[in-house]
Design an enzyme around this catalytic site. Structure first.
Site, PDB file in Angstrom:
ATOM      1  N   THR A 224       0.830  -1.210   0.000  1.00  0.00           N
ATOM      2  CA  THR A 224       0.000   0.000   0.000  1.00  0.00           C
ATOM      3  C   THR A 224       0.863   1.259   0.000  1.00  0.00           C
ATOM      4  O   THR A 224       0.656   2.179  -0.803  1.00  0.00           O
ATOM      5  CB  THR A 224      -0.906   0.002   1.251  1.00  0.00           C
ATOM      6  OG1 THR A 224      -1.611  -1.230   1.286  1.00  0.00           O
ATOM      7  CG2 THR A 224      -1.873   1.166   1.253  1.00  0.00           C
ATOM      8  N   VAL A 225       1.820   1.322   0.895  1.00  0.00           N
ATOM      9  CA  VAL A 225       2.632   2.543   1.047  1.00  0.00           C
ATOM     10  C   VAL A 225       3.802   2.554   0.070  1.00  0.00           C
ATOM     11  O   VAL A 225       4.060   3.555  -0.613  1.00  0.00           O
ATOM     12  CB  VAL A 225       3.139   2.691   2.510  1.00  0.00           C
ATOM     13  CG1 VAL A 225       3.904   3.997   2.679  1.00  0.00           C
ATOM     14  CG2 VAL A 225       1.969   2.623   3.497  1.00  0.00           C
TER      15      VAL A 225
ATOM     16  N   GLU B 285       8.777   9.327  10.388  1.00  0.00           N
ATOM     17  CA  GLU B 285       7.583  10.184  10.498  1.00  0.00           C
ATOM     18  C   GLU B 285       6.286   9.405  10.264  1.00  0.00           C
ATOM     19  O   GLU B 285       5.266   9.643  10.927  1.00  0.00           O
ATOM     20  CB  GLU B 285       7.678  11.327   9.475  1.00  0.00           C
ATOM     21  CG  GLU B 285       6.561  12.341   9.564  1.00  0.00           C
ATOM     22  CD  GLU B 285       6.486  13.027  10.922  1.00  0.00           C
ATOM     23  OE1 GLU B 285       7.425  13.748  11.259  1.00  0.00           O
ATOM     24  OE2 GLU B 285       5.494  12.814  11.650  1.00  0.00           O
TER      25      GLU B 285
ATOM     26  N   GLY C 154      -3.327   5.101   4.792  1.00  0.00           N
ATOM     27  CA  GLY C 154      -3.562   5.135   3.344  1.00  0.00           C
ATOM     28  C   GLY C 154      -2.253   5.315   2.593  1.00  0.00           C
ATOM     29  O   GLY C 154      -1.302   5.903   3.127  1.00  0.00           O
TER      30      GLY C 154
ATOM     31  N   LYS D 258       2.124   3.350  18.769  1.00  0.00           N
ATOM     32  CA  LYS D 258       2.248   4.787  18.477  1.00  0.00           C
ATOM     33  C   LYS D 258       2.349   5.595  19.770  1.00  0.00           C
ATOM     34  O   LYS D 258       3.109   6.572  19.847  1.00  0.00           O
ATOM     35  CB  LYS D 258       1.050   5.246  17.645  1.00  0.00           C
ATOM     36  CG  LYS D 258       1.031   4.621  16.253  1.00  0.00           C
ATOM     37  CD  LYS D 258      -0.303   4.791  15.567  1.00  0.00           C
ATOM     38  CE  LYS D 258      -0.312   4.129  14.189  1.00  0.00           C
ATOM     39  NZ  LYS D 258      -1.646   4.031  13.592  1.00  0.00           N
TER      40      LYS D 258
ATOM     41  N   ASP E 174      -1.957  -1.397  17.833  1.00  0.00           N
ATOM     42  CA  ASP E 174      -1.379  -0.435  16.883  1.00  0.00           C
ATOM     43  C   ASP E 174      -1.280   0.939  17.546  1.00  0.00           C
ATOM     44  O   ASP E 174      -0.239   1.603  17.488  1.00  0.00           O
ATOM     45  CB  ASP E 174      -2.256  -0.384  15.630  1.00  0.00           C
ATOM     46  CG  ASP E 174      -1.815   0.675  14.648  1.00  0.00           C
ATOM     47  OD1 ASP E 174      -0.860   0.428  13.898  1.00  0.00           O
ATOM     48  OD2 ASP E 174      -2.418   1.773  14.645  1.00  0.00           O
TER      49      ASP E 174
HETATM   50  P1  NDP Z   1       1.615  -4.009   2.861  1.00  0.00           P
HETATM   51  O1  NDP Z   1       1.263  -5.260   3.570  1.00  0.00           O
HETATM   52  O2  NDP Z   1       0.625  -3.418   1.932  1.00  0.00           O
HETATM   53  O3  NDP Z   1       2.971  -4.227   2.031  1.00  0.00           O
HETATM   54  C1  NDP Z   1       4.055  -4.932   2.550  1.00  0.00           C
HETATM   55  C2  NDP Z   1       5.089  -5.133   1.456  1.00  0.00           C
HETATM   56  O4  NDP Z   1       6.216  -5.765   2.028  1.00  0.00           O
HETATM   57  C3  NDP Z   1       4.612  -6.012   0.298  1.00  0.00           C
HETATM   58  O5  NDP Z   1       5.033  -5.507  -0.917  1.00  0.00           O
HETATM   59  C4  NDP Z   1       5.293  -7.353   0.583  1.00  0.00           C
HETATM   60  O6  NDP Z   1       5.619  -8.082  -0.587  1.00  0.00           O
HETATM   61  C5  NDP Z   1       6.570  -6.886   1.227  1.00  0.00           C
HETATM   62  N1  NDP Z   1       7.139  -7.926   2.087  1.00  0.00           N
HETATM   63  C6  NDP Z   1       6.562  -8.573   3.114  1.00  0.00           C
HETATM   64  N2  NDP Z   1       7.403  -9.433   3.673  1.00  0.00           N
HETATM   65  C7  NDP Z   1       8.558  -9.336   2.959  1.00  0.00           C
HETATM   66  C8  NDP Z   1       9.821  -9.971   3.038  1.00  0.00           C
HETATM   67  N3  NDP Z   1      10.054 -10.912   3.948  1.00  0.00           N
HETATM   68  N4  NDP Z   1      10.778  -9.611   2.165  1.00  0.00           N
HETATM   69  C9  NDP Z   1      10.526  -8.655   1.231  1.00  0.00           C
HETATM   70  N5  NDP Z   1       9.356  -8.019   1.113  1.00  0.00           N
HETATM   71  C10 NDP Z   1       8.386  -8.363   1.967  1.00  0.00           C
HETATM   72  O7  NDP Z   1       2.047  -2.953   3.999  1.00  0.00           O
HETATM   73  P2  NDP Z   1       1.756  -1.390   4.033  1.00  0.00           P
HETATM   74  O8  NDP Z   1       2.294  -0.767   2.809  1.00  0.00           O
HETATM   75  O9  NDP Z   1       0.354  -1.147   4.404  1.00  0.00           O
HETATM   76  O10 NDP Z   1       2.628  -0.952   5.312  1.00  0.00           O
HETATM   77  C11 NDP Z   1       4.039  -0.836   5.249  1.00  0.00           C
HETATM   78  C12 NDP Z   1       4.558  -0.208   6.528  1.00  0.00           C
HETATM   79  O11 NDP Z   1       3.998   1.091   6.669  1.00  0.00           O
HETATM   80  C13 NDP Z   1       4.151  -0.960   7.818  1.00  0.00           C
HETATM   81  O12 NDP Z   1       5.197  -0.856   8.754  1.00  0.00           O
HETATM   82  C14 NDP Z   1       2.936  -0.209   8.294  1.00  0.00           C
HETATM   83  O13 NDP Z   1       2.745  -0.293   9.696  1.00  0.00           O
HETATM   84  C15 NDP Z   1       3.321   1.218   7.909  1.00  0.00           C
HETATM   85  N6  NDP Z   1       2.192   2.103   7.772  1.00  0.00           N
HETATM   86  C16 NDP Z   1       1.159   1.758   6.946  1.00  0.00           C
HETATM   87  C17 NDP Z   1       0.084   2.588   6.801  1.00  0.00           C
HETATM   88  C18 NDP Z   1      -1.038   2.252   5.881  1.00  0.00           C
HETATM   89  O14 NDP Z   1      -1.993   3.049   5.807  1.00  0.00           O
HETATM   90  N7  NDP Z   1      -0.997   1.141   5.175  1.00  0.00           N
HETATM   91  C19 NDP Z   1       0.001   3.859   7.559  1.00  0.00           C
HETATM   92  C20 NDP Z   1       1.156   4.159   8.356  1.00  0.00           C
HETATM   93  C21 NDP Z   1       2.205   3.288   8.460  1.00  0.00           C
HETATM   94  P3  NDP Z   1       4.481  -8.674  -1.565  1.00  0.00           P
HETATM   95  O15 NDP Z   1       3.878  -7.478  -2.225  1.00  0.00           O
HETATM   96  O16 NDP Z   1       5.199  -9.566  -2.497  1.00  0.00           O
HETATM   97  O17 NDP Z   1       3.511  -9.397  -0.660  1.00  0.00           O
HETATM   98  N1  HSE Z   2      -4.034   0.310  10.941  1.00  0.00           N
HETATM   99  C1  HSE Z   2      -3.634   1.648  11.110  1.00  0.00           C
HETATM  100  C2  HSE Z   2      -4.858   2.530  11.344  1.00  0.00           C
HETATM  101  C3  HSE Z   2      -2.854   2.121   9.888  1.00  0.00           C
HETATM  102  O1  HSE Z   2      -5.984   2.059  11.214  1.00  0.00           O
HETATM  103  O2  HSE Z   2      -4.699   3.696  11.693  1.00  0.00           O
HETATM  104  C4  HSE Z   2      -2.013   3.319  10.163  1.00  0.00           C
HETATM  105  O3  HSE Z   2      -1.004   3.070  11.078  1.00  0.00           O
END
Ligand code: NDP
Ligand code: HSE
Length: 442
Positions: free
Chosen positions: A23-24, A137, A316, A213, A209
């Site tokens: 996602t990010v 951040e 998001g 934070k 979660d």
């Molecule tokens: P996702 O689950 O959407 O994406 C995780 C990614 O990491 C995927 O591309 C996955 O690969 C890859 N991955 C997982 N395990 C491995 C591994 N062992 N080796 C290499 N790649 C790996 O996560 P998000 O993007 O939602 O979140 C990422 C970070 O950002 C987290 O720490 C989350 O807490 C933080 N965050 C997220 C927010 C959000 O709104 N989503 C908000 C704020 C913070 P593959 O695509 O092949 O499965």
């Molecule tokens: N699961 C978290 C939330 C994502 O709902 O706020 C952002 O850290």
């Protein structure tokens, strides 16, 4: 007339490795590509993504992620770049990869609150040993610049409390229950359909979660090491539609709050910090009561600045990428022009108060005998345990002989409140302790 200076073409080039393209990560890669010239102008270096580590290289992806950059060799990406952006999440392999990146001399940017709350000191130490930057951040409240505010903007002040809605999923669920009258289960299903809550929503609804934070917020606000185990946590799984109706009847909204505050459990006691996550009543005229949907808000109180309010999107892809990229620009600029991100600041080392010492206000609803002397008997119990009453309301008549009385206290330590509630249970005028809720926000 002075002409605005055009930015000089950047003479430096820095490589960027991205760990994770979910996602990010996808949005970070898209923006780094689409806005490459602006990032070069702002940081002083052309930033080139050289590798994107994922679990499954063959999986279908957003076209913003160039296929030729995908690899399942995350270690190569972590150790082969100037800047490493960790967006895998979880503890391992994220921790090992970040440590490897520091060892290889990279600056690291992450949004991984779970990892920081569990291993922050180790990561800070690795950054210091490498002489590079560690930025996070995005780990707290998505797009809202709370980490910067606490770590840098408030460095000239003494923070007294931070009160926040820092989990979008739970705020969405409580808001749906409040505004649409949905049950917890239906609101959770709606959150999952919209992609706010994970298929396994445990970390969100159990408050974990938000607790990660809260630990990060408290560490920054009070210059004290605070880990996940120091946070008292209660989630929202037990909240019912009846709880919401009672909150409304009291002129409040029910919110899951992350709270970090300086306090003294008793007059004359040493100052400590209380860090907790729990549902609480918030008066409807309080700024946090009107935070709707999946939005986040953080209220910081400081001795000189007074009250500061931060509000925005806490999750998001694009909002979180905005926070990640602000760190990328700062870290890149440091590599070009010199300078460093702030190091871990733990000089205050304030004691962390246990759950019983947390000081807060309470609303207690009691089913009582509606007869002369009942109020005096109840007031006596509060007085016996040194809990001061703020307001009393006889809100509902159950029958000619029974009434529901709602009492709101002044701030009191949990231990004293618990003793008072035990005393009320034993008071013959009290037929039932109907509910006990914390009240936050003046
Ligand atoms: P996702 O689950 O959407 O994406 C995780 C990614 O990491 C995927 O591309 C996955 O690969 C890859 N991955 C997982 N395990 C491995 C591994 N062992 N080796 C290499 N790649 C790996 O996560 P998000 O993007 O939602 O979140 C990422 C970070 O950002 C987290 O720490 C989350 O807490 C933080 N965050 C997220 C927010 C959000 O709104 N989503 C908000 C704020 C913070 P593959 O695509 O092949 O499965
Ligand atoms: N699961 C978290 C939330 C994502 O709902 O706020 C952002 O850290």
């Amino acid at each position: 007339m002075v002409q605005p200076q055009s930015s000089a073409p950047s003479s430096r080039a820095l490589t960027v490795g991205v760990l994770g393209a979910g996602t990010v990560g996808t949005q970070v890669i898209r923006l780094l590509t689409e806005q490459a010239e602006e990032f070069a102008a702002r940081s002083g270096a052309l930033l080139t993504v050289t590798g994107v580590a994922v679990r499954d290289v063959e999986a279908p992806r957003d076209p913003a992620v160039p296929r030729e950059l995908l690899t399942d060799d995350a270690t190569a990406v972590a150790t082969g770049n100037d800047l490493v952006i960790e967006l895998i999440g979880g503890i391992e392999p994220a921790r090992t990869l970040i440590l490897a990146a520091f060892k290889a001399g990279a600056s690291v940017i992450t949004g991984n609150k779970a990892l920081i709350a569990a291993h922050g000191p180790e990561l800070y130490a690795a950054a210091a040993a490498a002489g590079t930057d560690f930025y996070y951040e995005a780990a707290v409240a998505g797009a809202i610049p709370v980490v910067y505010a606490l770590r840098e903007s408030m460095a000239g002040d003494r923070v007294t409390s931070v009160l926040g809605i820092v989990n979008g999923t739970t705020n969405y669920i409580l808001d749906e229950m409040s505004t649409k009258g949905l049950s917890f289960e239906r609101a959770l299903a709606a959150a999952q359909e919209l992609g706010y809550a994970e298929a396994d929503p445990t970390a969100d609804v159990e408050g974990l979660d938000a607790a990660a934070k809260a630990a990060i917020i408290a560490s920054l606000a009070f210059h004290t090491r605070v880990g996940l185990d120091d946070v008292t946590v209660e989630g929202i799984r037990e909240i019912t539609s009846q709880d919401i109706r009672e909150a409304h009847a009291s002129g409040c909204e029910l919110k899951l709050l992350a709270i970090a505050q300086r306090c003294r459990p008793e007059a004359g006691a040493a100052e400590g910090i209380s860090v907790r996550v729990h549902p609480a009543l918030v008066p409807t005229d309080h700024p946090l009561a009107s935070v709707h949907g999946a939005f986040n808000a953080v209220l910081v109180e400081a001795e000189s600045a007074g009250r500061l309010m931060f509000y925005g999107q806490g999750a998001g892809g694009a909002p979180t990428a905005s926070a990640v990229l602000s760190d990328v620009v700062a870290a890149a600029a440091h590599r070009v022009h010199g300078g460093q991100a702030p190091r871990e600041s733990t000089y205050a080392a304030l004691p962390i108060l246990g759950p019983g010492a947390a000081v807060t206000r309470y609303q207690i609803q009691l089913l009582v005998d509606d007869a002369p002397g009942s109020l005096a008997a109840m007031a006596g119990v509060f007085a016996d345990h040194a809990v001061s009453i703020n307001s009393v309301r006889q809100s509902a008549y159950v029958s000619q002989e029974q009434a529901v009385v709602t009492i709101v206290t002044h701030p009191a330590p949990v231990s004293r409140l618990d003793a008072a509630v035990e005393g009320l249970g034993a008071c013959e005028r009290v037929l039932e302790v109907v509910s006990i809720r914390r009240v936050e926000g003046e």
